[in-house]
Structures are given as C-alpha cells and as structure tokens.
Design an enzyme around this catalytic site. Sequence first.
Site, PDB file in Angstrom:
ATOM      1  N   CYS A   2       0.854  -1.188   0.000  1.00 17.48           N
ATOM      2  CA  CYS A   2       0.000   0.000   0.000  1.00 17.48           C
ATOM      3  C   CYS A   2       0.891   1.241   0.000  1.00 17.48           C
ATOM      4  CB  CYS A   2      -0.950   0.087   1.176  1.00 17.48           C
ATOM      5  SG  CYS A   2      -2.105  -1.279   1.291  1.00 17.48           S
ATOM      6  N   ARG A  27       4.093  -0.529  -4.682  1.00 13.63           N
ATOM      7  CA  ARG A  27       3.865  -1.068  -3.340  1.00 13.63           C
ATOM      8  C   ARG A  27       2.497  -1.711  -3.199  1.00 13.63           C
ATOM      9  NH1 ARG A  27       7.632   1.676   0.450  1.00 13.63           N
ATOM     10  NH2 ARG A  27       6.410   0.708   2.075  1.00 13.63           N
ATOM     11  N   TRP A  73      -2.774  -2.814  -1.709  1.00  8.51           N
ATOM     12  CA  TRP A  73      -2.462  -4.238  -1.828  1.00  8.51           C
ATOM     13  C   TRP A  73      -3.363  -4.920  -0.802  1.00  8.51           C
ATOM     14  CZ3 TRP A  73      -0.536  -8.160   1.385  1.00  8.51           C
ATOM     15  CH2 TRP A  73      -0.094  -9.321   0.739  1.00  8.51           C
ATOM     16  N   ASN A  97      -2.025   2.602   5.659  1.00  5.77           N
ATOM     17  CA  ASN A  97      -1.049   1.598   5.243  1.00  5.77           C
ATOM     18  C   ASN A  97      -0.730   0.771   6.478  1.00  5.77           C
ATOM     19  OD1 ASN A  97       1.061   0.229   4.049  1.00  5.77           O
ATOM     20  ND2 ASN A  97       2.505   1.941   4.163  1.00  5.77           N
ATOM     21  N   GLY A  98      -0.885  -0.553   6.412  1.00 10.37           N
ATOM     22  CA  GLY A  98      -0.601  -1.397   7.584  1.00 10.37           C
ATOM     23  C   GLY A  98      -1.758  -2.329   7.875  1.00 10.37           C
ATOM     24  N   GLU A 486      17.314 -18.559  -5.691  1.00 12.25           N
ATOM     25  CA  GLU A 486      16.967 -17.206  -6.127  1.00 12.25           C
ATOM     26  C   GLU A 486      16.496 -17.216  -7.590  1.00 12.25           C
ATOM     27  OE1 GLU A 486      16.206 -14.493  -5.016  1.00 12.25           O
ATOM     28  OE2 GLU A 486      16.712 -12.929  -6.442  1.00 12.25           O
ATOM     29  N   LYS A 490      12.817 -15.969  -8.820  1.00 12.90           N
ATOM     30  CA  LYS A 490      12.622 -14.943  -9.860  1.00 12.90           C
ATOM     31  C   LYS A 490      11.659 -15.465 -10.928  1.00 12.90           C
ATOM     32  CE  LYS A 490      13.783 -12.118  -8.318  1.00 12.90           C
ATOM     33  NZ  LYS A 490      14.484 -11.830  -7.100  1.00 12.90           N
ATOM     34  N   GLU A 493       8.064 -15.706  -9.608  1.00  6.99           N
ATOM     35  CA  GLU A 493       7.515 -14.410  -9.265  1.00  6.99           C
ATOM     36  C   GLU A 493       7.019 -13.631 -10.490  1.00  6.99           C
ATOM     37  OE1 GLU A 493      10.657 -12.257  -7.329  1.00  6.99           O
ATOM     38  OE2 GLU A 493       9.268 -11.210  -6.015  1.00  6.99           O
ATOM     39  N   HIS A 509      16.859 -38.196  -4.529  1.00  9.98           N
ATOM     40  CA  HIS A 509      16.080 -38.520  -3.329  1.00  9.98           C
ATOM     41  C   HIS A 509      14.611 -38.140  -3.498  1.00  9.98           C
ATOM     42  CE1 HIS A 509      19.678 -39.662  -1.212  1.00  9.98           C
ATOM     43  NE2 HIS A 509      20.254 -38.537  -1.616  1.00  9.98           N
ATOM     44  N   LYS A 608       5.820  -4.641  -3.474  1.00 11.43           N
ATOM     45  CA  LYS A 608       7.138  -4.375  -2.908  1.00 11.43           C
ATOM     46  C   LYS A 608       6.994  -4.032  -1.436  1.00 11.43           C
ATOM     47  CE  LYS A 608      11.470  -3.738  -4.286  1.00 11.43           C
ATOM     48  NZ  LYS A 608      12.213  -4.867  -4.857  1.00 11.43           N
TER      49      LYS A 608
HETATM   50  O1  M6R Z   1      12.796  -5.575   1.574  1.00  8.42           O
HETATM   51  P1  M6R Z   1      13.244  -6.968   1.914  1.00  8.42           P
HETATM   52  O2  M6R Z   1      14.571  -7.310   1.382  1.00  8.42           O
HETATM   53  O3  M6R Z   1      13.155  -7.226   3.391  1.00  8.42           O
HETATM   54  O4  M6R Z   1      12.178  -7.912   1.223  1.00  8.42           O
HETATM   55  C1  M6R Z   1      12.204  -9.293   1.424  1.00  8.42           C
HETATM   56  C2  M6R Z   1      11.350 -10.007   0.406  1.00  8.42           C
HETATM   57  O5  M6R Z   1      10.004  -9.585   0.530  1.00  8.42           O
HETATM   58  C3  M6R Z   1      11.802  -9.750  -1.034  1.00  8.42           C
HETATM   59  O6  M6R Z   1      13.140 -10.080  -1.201  1.00  8.42           O
HETATM   60  C4  M6R Z   1      10.955 -10.578  -2.014  1.00  8.42           C
HETATM   61  O7  M6R Z   1      11.201 -11.925  -1.847  1.00  8.42           O
HETATM   62  C5  M6R Z   1      11.246 -10.136  -3.454  1.00  8.42           C
HETATM   63  N1  M6R Z   1      10.014  -9.834  -4.136  1.00  8.42           N
HETATM   64  C6  M6R Z   1      11.939 -11.161  -4.261  1.00  8.42           C
HETATM   65  O8  M6R Z   1      12.192 -10.757  -5.558  1.00  8.42           O
END
Ligand code: M6R
Length: 613
Positions: A2, A27, A73, A97-98, A486, A490, A493, A509, A608
């Site tokens: 948000c 956000r 969000w 926000n929150g 990672e 990606k 996501e 396994h 984000k």
């Molecule tokens: O701001 P942060 O690094 O604490 O965020 C952690 C995760 O929310 C963030 O890395 C998330 O996994 C990303 N969207 C990955 O690309």
Amino acid sequence: MCGIVGAVSAKDSIAFLLEGLSTLEYRGYDSAGLAVINHGLQRARAKGRVAELAARVEQQALSGTIGIAHTRWATHGVPAERNAHPHISAGLAVVHNGIIENYEALREQLQALGYVFTSDTDTETIAHLIQACFKGEIGEPAENLFSAVQCAVKHLTGAFALAVVSEEEPDGLVVAREGSPLMLGITEEGHYAASDASALLSVTQQMMYLENGDVARLTRDAVVVVDAVGQPVKRDIVTSHLSANAVELGEFNHYMQKEMFEQPQALGNTLEMLSGAGQLHPGIFGADAQGVFEQVDSVLILACGTSSYAGMTAKYWIEQVAGIPCNVEIASEYRYRVSVPNPNQLGVVISQSGETADTLAALQHAKTLGHTHTLAICNVPESAIVRETALRFITRAGPEIGVASTKAFTTQLSALFLLTLLLAKGKQRLLEADEKAYLDELRHLPIAVEKVLALEPSIQAWSQQFANKHHALFLGRGRHFPVALEGALKLKEISYIHAEAYPAGELKHGPLALVDAEMPVVVVAPNDEMLEKLKANMQEVSARGGQLYVFADGDSKVRSTDGVKVLAMPEHYGLLSPVLHVVSLQLLSYHVALVKGTDVDKPRNLAKSVTVE
Ligand code: M6R
C-alpha cells in the site's frame, strides 16, 4: 505494501496526489482512491491501477487544495471498489497503510454504537473510530480532528500510517504512524505526507521523518507534531539524497530491466570505500564493529525472500573464511519458534526495504532474547530496521522499484562478503595477501557483472523455450544452491512458472521423479570444487530425457549436446561467483516473463516492501 500520500497546498493537489500514487504503485496495485476537501468531502475510487483512478477523477472533475490518496495491496477484503481507500465516516475520510489487528473487536463495538460498515477492510474501522472519538462516543469529546486522531490511535493494535481529512476542518489534514513509515514534505507553498520519500520528490527534498507514536497536523503554513504521550515534539527536517530521476524509468522498458543493468554501478557505489584501500576497516559497519567482530562466536542471519538467499550464500562464506558457525533463519518462522539464544552471537538482519514486517519483528524478538550484537544490511538508511540495530551497512543500490529484487541482492552479497572478511580478520584467520586478493576481486566485480549482462542476447534466445512450460527445476551445489533458489524465485515471481530449486545431490532422493522431456532443468555450474559431482547429477537428468540449460564457467568443459544447452559465463570468480551467476538467472526470468507477456514490474498478487505480517 500500500502507499499513501496527502497534501495541503496553495494550489490544486490532484496532480501531486496522482503522481505520488503512480510513484508508489509498485507497493500495491489492486485498487486506488483519493479524497479532497472542496465545499465538502469528495471521493473517487477505482479497482485496478492508478490510471483507472485518474480517469475517474477526471470524470468526476475533482479538485481541491487538501487531499489524501491511496494505492492498495489487499489484506482484508478482495480487490474491489468498495474496499478501496479512502474510507469514509460521515464527512471524514481515512487512508491507511498497515494492518489493524484488533479491528474485529473494534468493529463490533462501533456497530453497537450504530456505525454501518460498507467494506470488508480493517481501515473502515479507523474512520468510524475517529468519528466516535470526535463525537465523544468513545472517550471525552474531542476538541478537533487532531485530538480525535490522538484518541483513536490509542485504541488501535497493529501497524499503521494514516492520513485523515474532515470537511469539518477544511484547512488541514492529520497524519499518524505506528510501525509503518510516514514522512512529511516541507515546502514554502504547503505541506505533504507520504509513506515513501520517493512520492515527495516531485515537490521537495526537504523531509521530516515521523517517529512511531507521532500524530501530526499539517496546514499550509505549519506542521505540529505530538509524540506517543501527547507531548509536542520537534522532528528534524533533513534533505533527502534521493534524486527524482533515480525513480524514473528513462530509456528502459521495465524497472526490473533498469535495475539489472544498474548492477555494475550499484556494486561500484556500495564498494566505493575500497577504492585505493589496501585493507578493510571494521568501521564501515559502525564505530563499535571491531570489538563486536572479535567477540562474537557465531552468526545468526534473519531475512525474508531474496534477502534470505543472500544470507544463505553468506553462510557458506562465513563458515569457510571466518571459521565460525552461521545459521540462517526465515524471519517469519524465527519470530515465533522457540530458539536457543546465544548472547555472543552476531544477529544480522538483511533487508532491501528495511521495513519488512517479519524481518523487523524477528530482529525485535532476537533483541528480547538477549541478542545485543545486532547488525543491519539494508538499502534504506532511514528505515525502521536500520534504526533498531547497533551496527549497520547501507548498500548503495539506489531505489529498487521492480517487485522482483535484483540489484538489492547483488549489493547485499557484496556487503556480506565484506562482513565475512572482517569477521575472519577479527578471528585472525585472514592472511594479508588473501585480504588484498579478495579486495581486488571485489573491485573488479562491477566489470565482471557487465560481462554477464552482455550475455543477454543468448539468454533471451533460451527464454522462448521456457515460455510454454508449466514447471522448471533449478540446480546448484554449495554456495550456488542459494543462487538456484533465487533463480527459481525470480522465475515463479514474474513468469508464474512453477519452479523449484534443489541442491543437485538431492535430485535422486525424490525430485528426479518429475523429470521428463517437458521439464527444463537450469543448472548453475561454476568451475568449483563441486563441478565433477554436479556433472554426475546432470547425467542423471539427461538419462531421463530432461532438458538441461547450463550456465557453466568457460573452463568447466561442459559441452552442448542433444538435450544439453550450455552458456559459457565470462569469468570464473571463486568465492564471489554467486554474484555473477545470479545475474544470468535474473536475465533468464526477465526474458521468459517478456515472452509470456506478464506484468514484469507488478506481478500478480505481490507488492514491494511487505510491511504486513
Ligand atoms: O525488503 P526486503 O529485502 O526485506 O524484502 C524481502 C522479500 O520480501 C523480497 O526479497 C521478495 O522476496 C522479493 N520480491 C523477491 O524478488
């Protein structure tokens, strides 16, 4: 998660509010809304993006010098216009926000007082609560909106940043924060509020950061702040170092693309202190760092998502180079599990945003367990996480807007490598010649990353072959297993392809059962001590018809054959090799997402800065 903005200005606020929302849209982007005071309260809301809201605002011909706005969000209630902010109680409107944890109990209490709810959100509770405080139905009757908000926040449990306007007071707005960031923009012609500094840059770089518990009233000419106990306080005005073009897309199509290509610069900036340095000084982590690094006997890393994979990579480095144990815990698990605290342990929190609710809570939990040695690796100097740790290292990646984290990860890795070297020094385990060699490698890193970015056309050619797949496997070994994790994150996501990562030795396994001709298997294959083992694992895949896509160091002697595609990485990079290999996986996901036509920067269901639990 948000975004909120507010304005009390000499001129019409609509352009600022909409521009601020567009800046914050990363956000949260499932609905948006705004309210202005102009001969009464007027509101526009829309499901979807800020562009939909802008069209509504135009249709409704809204204008006004005082206004608040929100991009959402969804937490409580589906994305829908009726759940979009601002929420209204009579002539009063709130954006938030929150998360309000006690909203159900408050809702019942307010319903008993006759308040009618029209949404499923926790935020509507706040609007009615402020109204009830205003009227004296809860607590003493409030003198004005400012005292009504001060009364209301005392009844809220959870995290919030709020902005409130009322048609009863058409000369200002009231804001409050607890747990969620909120800052004010200070200008000659008016005052502004936002949940992120970037949204204020179109009007000013002069900012006032509110503290937890603060409530502030903004008029055109003044800002009055009271703290959690209602005492007037002065908060400093600081000049933000962010520049407006740091959050602009420029020549790029997506923020993720821009941020991948900014990595050489981001690494160069983060490692700037090394230029000309013959050795490392612990002071880069804070004045007390040297003593702490000598004293601690182990490391506990707390983080979420991509940041946790940076931590996992560092575990390999710290145990190998510094020779002390290192545990990595997912913050959302650690904060609730019963663990065995060790006061001699260095607690390291890693976060791009510095506002991730689970990471912040895990840090606070560690501190209550007696962890006094705390260190943040973070990209936002003013963030809550940085303010709560004894030591800190600020990565200088610049604002990261794309939901998929890229440059934050590689700069976190560079900071963690510096930490590894300093811990090793603290333990007398780093020879001078090795230190010098590692520093040279770090200094060369931006150039090495440039060379990986130059592989883009070949990686793009591979991406076509992933676009119609539903699943993918990523394999790595040792310090490249977190890189595989990672890479899989990606791909999931931003392309919505289901992807799993395994340490390659685990395949037999269980996951090998998934492998057939339809299964792309991406392999991170540096020429390190695990290469021969990894080649055997690749054979296991080939023998079952799996399609291998191998990122191999040039000297790995892995050849392209039927069912095996190999891309040669430009340089072999020893311990720092994860920094290079991850860049190739970022490029792969990005291009697969482009072929699939997904919204790369704003993937579905995500946002984000996860400031809610
Ligand atoms: O701001 P942060 O690094 O604490 O965020 C952690 C995760 O929310 C963030 O890395 C998330 O996994 C990303 N969207 C990955 O690309």
